[in-house]
Design an enzyme around this catalytic site. Structure first.
Site, PDB file in Angstrom:
ATOM      1  N   ASP A  69       3.883  46.737 -54.840  1.00 27.04           N
ATOM      2  CA  ASP A  69       5.007  46.497 -55.652  1.00 27.04           C
ATOM      3  C   ASP A  69       6.064  47.415 -55.520  1.00 27.04           C
ATOM      4  O   ASP A  69       5.894  48.521 -55.904  1.00 27.04           O
ATOM      5  CB  ASP A  69       4.247  46.225 -57.236  1.00 27.04           C
ATOM      6  CG  ASP A  69       5.102  45.395 -57.991  1.00 27.04           C
ATOM      7  OD1 ASP A  69       6.406  45.183 -57.858  1.00 27.04           O
ATOM      8  OD2 ASP A  69       4.629  44.952 -59.077  1.00 27.04           O
ATOM      9  N   ASP A 106      10.296  43.777 -57.103  1.00 23.82           N
ATOM     10  CA  ASP A 106      10.543  43.719 -58.685  1.00 23.82           C
ATOM     11  C   ASP A 106      12.182  43.316 -59.084  1.00 23.82           C
ATOM     12  O   ASP A 106      12.832  44.083 -58.561  1.00 23.82           O
ATOM     13  CB  ASP A 106      10.120  45.204 -59.320  1.00 23.82           C
ATOM     14  CG  ASP A 106      10.104  44.968 -61.019  1.00 23.82           C
ATOM     15  OD1 ASP A 106       9.457  44.520 -61.555  1.00 23.82           O
ATOM     16  OD2 ASP A 106      11.076  45.938 -61.584  1.00 23.82           O
ATOM     17  N   GLU A 155      10.965  39.013 -56.937  1.00 26.29           N
ATOM     18  CA  GLU A 155      10.821  38.492 -58.363  1.00 26.29           C
ATOM     19  C   GLU A 155      12.434  38.281 -58.650  1.00 26.29           C
ATOM     20  O   GLU A 155      13.318  39.176 -58.819  1.00 26.29           O
ATOM     21  CB  GLU A 155      10.301  39.411 -59.412  1.00 26.29           C
ATOM     22  CG  GLU A 155      10.187  38.773 -60.744  1.00 26.29           C
ATOM     23  CD  GLU A 155      10.181  40.168 -61.731  1.00 26.29           C
ATOM     24  OE1 GLU A 155       9.671  39.746 -62.829  1.00 26.29           O
ATOM     25  OE2 GLU A 155      10.573  41.534 -61.548  1.00 26.29           O
ATOM     26  N   HIS A 213       1.502  39.578 -65.069  1.00 21.54           N
ATOM     27  CA  HIS A 213       1.347  40.708 -66.080  1.00 21.54           C
ATOM     28  C   HIS A 213       2.452  40.781 -67.013  1.00 21.54           C
ATOM     29  O   HIS A 213       2.456  41.470 -68.064  1.00 21.54           O
ATOM     30  CB  HIS A 213       1.130  42.100 -65.365  1.00 21.54           C
ATOM     31  CG  HIS A 213       2.719  42.468 -64.674  1.00 21.54           C
ATOM     32  ND1 HIS A 213       3.118  41.559 -63.726  1.00 21.54           N
ATOM     33  CD2 HIS A 213       3.627  43.026 -64.949  1.00 21.54           C
ATOM     34  CE1 HIS A 213       4.340  42.056 -63.192  1.00 21.54           C
ATOM     35  NE2 HIS A 213       4.685  43.027 -64.129  1.00 21.54           N
ATOM     36  N   ASP A 214       3.597  39.743 -66.841  1.00 17.86           N
ATOM     37  CA  ASP A 214       4.468  39.705 -67.970  1.00 17.86           C
ATOM     38  C   ASP A 214       4.422  38.402 -68.731  1.00 17.86           C
ATOM     39  O   ASP A 214       5.188  38.259 -69.735  1.00 17.86           O
ATOM     40  CB  ASP A 214       5.811  39.803 -67.278  1.00 17.86           C
ATOM     41  CG  ASP A 214       6.209  41.075 -66.311  1.00 17.86           C
ATOM     42  OD1 ASP A 214       5.908  42.052 -67.184  1.00 17.86           O
ATOM     43  OD2 ASP A 214       6.933  41.056 -65.463  1.00 17.86           O
TER      44      ASP A 214
HETATM   45  C1  GLC Z   1       9.861  43.172 -63.971  1.00 20.23           C
HETATM   46  C2  GLC Z   1       8.242  43.570 -64.036  1.00 20.23           C
HETATM   47  C3  GLC Z   1       7.922  43.874 -65.244  1.00 20.23           C
HETATM   48  C4  GLC Z   1       9.053  45.516 -65.740  1.00 20.23           C
HETATM   49  C5  GLC Z   1      10.300  45.127 -65.246  1.00 20.23           C
HETATM   50  C6  GLC Z   1      11.110  46.481 -65.224  1.00 20.23           C
HETATM   51  O1  GLC Z   1       9.867  42.115 -64.572  1.00 20.23           O
HETATM   52  O2  GLC Z   1       7.473  42.646 -63.697  1.00 20.23           O
HETATM   53  O3  GLC Z   1       6.629  44.497 -65.852  1.00 20.23           O
HETATM   54  O4  GLC Z   1       8.941  45.718 -66.971  1.00 20.23           O
HETATM   55  O5  GLC Z   1      10.521  44.520 -64.165  1.00 20.23           O
HETATM   56  O6  GLC Z   1      10.810  46.835 -63.940  1.00 20.23           O
END
Ligand code: GLC
Ligand code: CA
Length: 543
Positions: free
Chosen positions: A102, A203, A245, A319-320
């Site tokens: 990640d 990310d 993402e 995980h979110d």
């Molecule tokens: C992404 C991650 C999340 C994190 C955010 C800031 O959305 O998946 O868990 O809090 O980025 O890095």
């Protein structure tokens, strides 16, 4: 026989996501770790996955559970060492599993050496690694908000400047306009590639090209320029899977992200389908029922748009996000049926499927009775903010039960022993009390379990190329209960047909398909035109 085509390996792959803090503890400190992951590789191989994406394990003060990195080139002692990481890569390789790291490149931790230096003075060589604005205390450069609450600007008195942070105060944004920042990042990526990692998840990658003066956060003007440069300098030198993402992705820019010429990434995580059950124009906590017909239209739009021009990632959990069986299925009476239904609906589509740890068991949301049991920074900030604004605590808790990120972060449920077999110590976050019924040991023994169903789904994708290549067509578009689509190649036609509800549903389509081969079905007996609650079936016939 279907024709054979040369495809990138990841078009055939199923990816599993591990949230390392909650996966498996090996030393009794209550926190999952790398040796714990290694001890579960056989489990993952049995499930039939090809790659594992692991949420960040780099050195981090853990303000946002590792998404605040203080050293990209070392492992946090809480998870193990760099040599544990090397061992993990090697052990995974023995099982034909690739490790996806990640990469958090939008921001670092404020405890990163670069930021520590940057704060020392405006003429420090690292100062321009971050995003600063001159000012006076108390007068913010503008009214932009941080994702976890509060303003996006933080005052540094020593410098008479504000720094910009899209997430927590401890996550200062990196300045991608600075070529030196980009070079450091590329060198770091190449270093991990040398170590043999199989890919990267990037990310909040659509936020790196921010322009705070214009209040631009995602999809900034230079975004795709930066991504193409990064890809050329790094990923294209290997045979990797890369997935960005991008909450701001749409079907047009997704064709850039996942351009088949490989100029950016393999694919993106888009979230259009994941924000439908909230009030339009409001926050995820402002709940609304899922508009089912719109959901079908949305997923169909993505399937159509990227056919031959890009590549989809397929996911319902991470995980979110809350647990999908609690969110769109029924985590009571029809837990197993609805978990299998959701998996069928998803895995039948074109793209690379992702399974989030515990999803393959049908793990559910958790309801801690008091806010003090929650750990997630976003959840805790929300609670404070909304209660402060006068919301009733029980209403805020209702939103938290539905949407808190901690729903997905309770420990993996391995067996019915204490702490679900996750740790011999005290888990960093409480185990969901339903582990005595829902756990991997139990489900691996049971051929009718959610686990066994996922195991069959991952194998089907390998056996039948129509899963990878078939053209998608949505059927019964306006139906309020049935989600049905076909996947078509030159030789074959596959029907994926599920009842999305807990009530019987009429599906005349299944009469036409009654002689087709059943690839998978979540009830005993034949699928008939009277579909049972959450019934799901995949059928195949020659054209
Ligand atoms: C992404 C991650 C999340 C994190 C955010 C800031 O959305 O998946 O868990 O809090 O980025 O890095
Ligand atoms: Ca541990």
């Amino acid at each position: 026989m279907e024709e054979k085509r040369i495809q990138p390996w990841w078009k055939n792959a199923v990816v599993y996501q591990i949230y390392p803090k909650s996966f498996q503890d090996s030393n009794g400190d209550g926190i999952g770790d790398i040796q714990g992951i290694i001890s579960r590789l056989d489990y993952l191989a049995d499930l039939g996955i090809d790659a594992v994406w692991i949420s960040p394990m780099y050195c981090s003060p853990q303000d946002d559970n590792g998404y605040d990195i203080s050293d990209y080139q070392d492992i946090d002692p809480m998870f193990g060492t760099l040599s544990d990481m090397e061992e993990l890569i090697a052990e995974a390789e023995k099982r034909n599993i690739r490790i996806i790291m990640d990469l958090v490149l939008n921001h670092t931790s404020d405890e990163h050496r670069w930021f520590q230096e940057a704060k020392k003075g405006k003429d420090n060589p690292y100062h321009d690694y971050y995003v600063w604005r001159d000012g006076v205390e108390g007068e913010l450069p503008n009214d932009m908000k941080a994702a976890f609450g509060g303003p996006a600007w933080e005052w540094v008195p020593e410098l008479d400047q504000y720094y910009f942070h899209q997430f927590s105060v401890k996550q200062p944004d990196l300045n991608w306009e600075n070529p030196k920042v980009r070079r450091e990042i590329y060198d770091m990526i190449l270093w991990w590639m040398e170590k043999g990692v199989g890919g990267f998840r990037l990310d909040v990658i659509d936020q790196i090209a921010k322009e705070p003066d214009k209040k631009i956060t995602n999809n900034g003007p230079r975004l795709h320029e930066f991504l193409r440069e990064m890809s050329r300098e790094t990923f294209q030198k290997g045979d990797l899977i890369t997935v960005g993402e991008a909450w701001g992705a749409n079907t047009e820019n997704a064709k850039l992200y996942s351009n088949p010429d490989g100029s950016e990434f393999s694919m993106v995580f888009q979230f259009e389908h994941m924000v439908m059950d909230q009030q339009q124009g409001k926050e995820k906590w402002d709940l609304a029922p899922l508009p089912f017909v719109k959901l079908k239209q949305c997923l169909a739009k993505w399937q159509k748009a990227l056919y031959g021009t890009g590549w989809n990632s397929l996911f319902l959990d991470n995980h979110d996000l809350p647990r999908i069986v609690s969110r769109w299925g029924d985590d009571g009476k029809y837990r197993k049926e609805s978990a299998k239904m959701l998996a069928t609906m998803l895995h039948g589509m074109q793209g690379t499927p992702y399974i989030y740890q515990g999803e393959e068991l049908g793990m559910t949301n958790v309801r801690f009775d008091d806010i003090s049991h929650y750990e997630d920074i976003e959840t805790l900030n929300l609670y404070r903010e909304r209660v402060g604004k006068g919301y009733r605590p029980e209403d805020v808790m209702r939103s938290i039960y539905a949407k808190s990120r901690d729903n997905a972060r309770t420990p993996m449920q391995w067996n019915a022993e204490k702490n679900a077999g996750f740790t011999k110590g005290t888990p960093w976050i409480e185990v969901n009390p339903n582990y005595t019924e829902i756990n991997a040991e139990e489900e691996r023994r049971d051929p009718e379990s959610v686990y066994s169903y996922y195991r069959r789904l991952t194998r089907l994708r390998k056996e039948y190329p129509v899963f990878v290549d078939g053209r998608f067509d949505l059927l019964m578009e306006e139906d309020e209960q049935i989600f049905a689509y076909t996947r078509t190649t030159m030789e074959n036609e596959m029907l994926v047909c599920v009842n999305f509800t807990g009530k019987p549903a009429a599906c005349p389509l299944l009469r036409e398909w009654k002689d087709a081969q059943v690839l998978i079905h979540n009830y005993d007996g034949n699928a008939t035109e009277e579909m049972k609650p959450y019934e799901a079936v995949i059928l195949l016939r020659a054209r």
